[in-house]
Motif scaffolding. Structure first.
Motif, short mmCIF file in Angstrom:
data_model
loop_
_atom_site.label_atom_id
_atom_site.label_comp_id
_atom_site.label_asym_id
_atom_site.label_seq_id
_atom_site.Cartn_x
_atom_site.Cartn_y
_atom_site.Cartn_z
N ILE A 100 -2.64 2.20 -4.64
CA ILE A 100 -2.50 3.64 -4.44
C ILE A 100 -3.89 4.25 -4.36
O ILE A 100 -4.88 3.59 -4.68
CB ILE A 100 -1.72 4.30 -5.60
N TRP A 101 -3.98 5.49 -3.91
CA TRP A 101 -5.30 6.13 -3.87
C TRP A 101 -5.71 6.56 -5.27
O TRP A 101 -6.72 6.09 -5.79
CB TRP A 101 -5.31 7.32 -2.91
N ARG A 102 -4.94 7.41 -5.90
CA ARG A 102 -5.18 7.81 -7.28
C ARG A 102 -3.85 8.00 -7.99
O ARG A 102 -2.87 8.40 -7.38
CB ARG A 102 -5.95 9.15 -7.34
N TYR A 103 -3.83 7.75 -9.28
CA TYR A 103 -2.62 7.95 -10.05
C TYR A 103 -2.15 9.40 -9.99
O TYR A 103 -0.95 9.66 -9.89
CB TYR A 103 -2.84 7.55 -11.52
N VAL A 162 0.86 -1.19 0.00
CA VAL A 162 0.00 0.00 0.00
C VAL A 162 0.89 1.23 0.00
O VAL A 162 1.71 1.41 0.91
CB VAL A 162 -0.94 0.00 1.22
N LEU A 163 0.74 2.07 -1.02
CA LEU A 163 1.66 3.19 -1.24
C LEU A 163 0.95 4.52 -1.03
O LEU A 163 -0.15 4.74 -1.55
CB LEU A 163 2.22 3.12 -2.66
N HIS A 164 1.59 5.41 -0.27
CA HIS A 164 1.06 6.76 -0.06
C HIS A 164 2.22 7.74 -0.07
O HIS A 164 3.32 7.42 0.40
CB HIS A 164 0.33 6.85 1.29
N VAL A 165 1.97 8.94 -0.61
CA VAL A 165 3.01 9.97 -0.72
C VAL A 165 2.59 11.21 0.04
O VAL A 165 1.46 11.70 -0.13
CB VAL A 165 3.29 10.33 -2.19
#
Length: 310
Positions: A228-231, A154-157
């Motif tokens: 991801i949440w959104r590209y 799960v990726l978040h920035v």
């Protein structure tokens, strides 16, 4: 000197949904009212379709500015008696209302007043949402059951913002903290990457070299199924790394999934105007994983009955 007065522009509606019920009607709608009326001056317009499905602009008239036709009560009664089922067609099959304007004729549900027509439409939208919710639950369960040779990440920035220019333009962020956690909630990677030249202002302490940092991150992500949440949340990261001679990598071949679509389908909310609001972003990787588990644990509700009223 005489002052020329210009008439105020007539209202224009882009959809029938925006036309206030009980205020405006077309000439045909006025003619087919229970007690027929003649239109007054044109009062508004609405985008619609003509009899063969072509887009057109339809003229509307204010109901309170219309006048009765010359038909007498005897003539109205005689005309109605000649039309089979005419009385039934004036009564809403759902609520029994007898509106001035003719109810909307449907093959499946009979004549419906505007309110019941709207309710039927909302029920159909809700049923579509229920089906999409079921698909979202299946997808969430599949993501949590993926093979161990390509586990979930799960990726978040989070970006380090630098405010705006005097002209109001947003400055590009100076750094990005990229958090990747596994399905067990443990951190897989959490680099802080610099996205601007080394001498730029606003770089947080500890921001690493974008080239070497992106290479390490790429090697990790290439082994994961990434959520991801959104590209578009990654646009600043990608642009910043490219500006520093680095590259941004995400696995291809169906190994990246957008959580925003999944969450929106699962929430399945339908607003009173029939819209489907987009789910609010969790804002953290651990909250995104928590939401994914919520979706996967959902018990499915039975289908709604949308059949004709008895």
């Amino acid at each position: 000197m005489a002052v020329t007065q210009h008439a105020a522009p007539r209202p224009h509606f882009t959809s029938w949904r925006d036309v206030p019920t009980g205020t405006y009607a077309t000439a045909t709608q006025l003619k087919t009212m229970d007690l027929p009326r003649r239109p007054g001056p044109p009062a508004a317009t609405v985008d619609g379709q003509d009899g063969i499905g072509r887009s057109t602009t339809i003229t509307l008239y204010r109901i309170d500015q219309s006048t009765p036709t010359a038909s007498t009560a005897a003539q109205l009664a005689a005309a109605r008696s000649r039309v089979e089922n005419s009385v039934r067609a004036r009564v809403c099959a759902d609520c029994g209302a007898r509106p001035d304007r003719a109810p909307i004729a449907t093959e499946s549900y009979g004549a419906l007043c505007p309110a019941c027509w709207h309710i039927r439409g909302l029920r159909h939208r809700q049923e579509e949402a229920r089906q999409e919710r079921a698909a979202a639950v299946r997808t969430a369960r599949d993501l949590l059951r993926i093979p161990q040779n390509r586990p979930l990440g799960v990726l978040h920035v989070d970006y380090t913002e630098r405010g705006h220019t005097p002209a109001g333009t947003r400055r590009s962020p100076s750094a990005a903290k990229v958090t990747v956690i596994g399905a067990n909630g443990l951190i897989v990677a959490e680099p802080l990457l610099r996205l601007v030249p080394p001498r730029a202002k606003g770089i947080p302490e500890g921001a690493g070299d974008p080239v070497s940092g992106s290479e390490v991150l790429a090697a990790i992500l290439s082994q994961l199924t990434v959520l991801i949440w959104r590209y578009r949340d990654l646009d600043d990261l990608s642009a910043g790394l490219r500006s520093q001679g680095a590259t941004w990598f995400l696995p291809s071949d169906g190994h990246v999934h957008e959580m925003a679509r999944l969450a929106t389908a699962w929430r399945g909310e339908v607003t009173p105007d029939g819209e489907r609001p987009v789910a609010v972003a969790p804002g953290r990787a651990d909250r995104m994983l928590y939401l994914l588990n919520q979706i996967a644990d959902t018990e499915q509700a039975p289908a709604m009955a949308i059949g004709a009223a008895t």
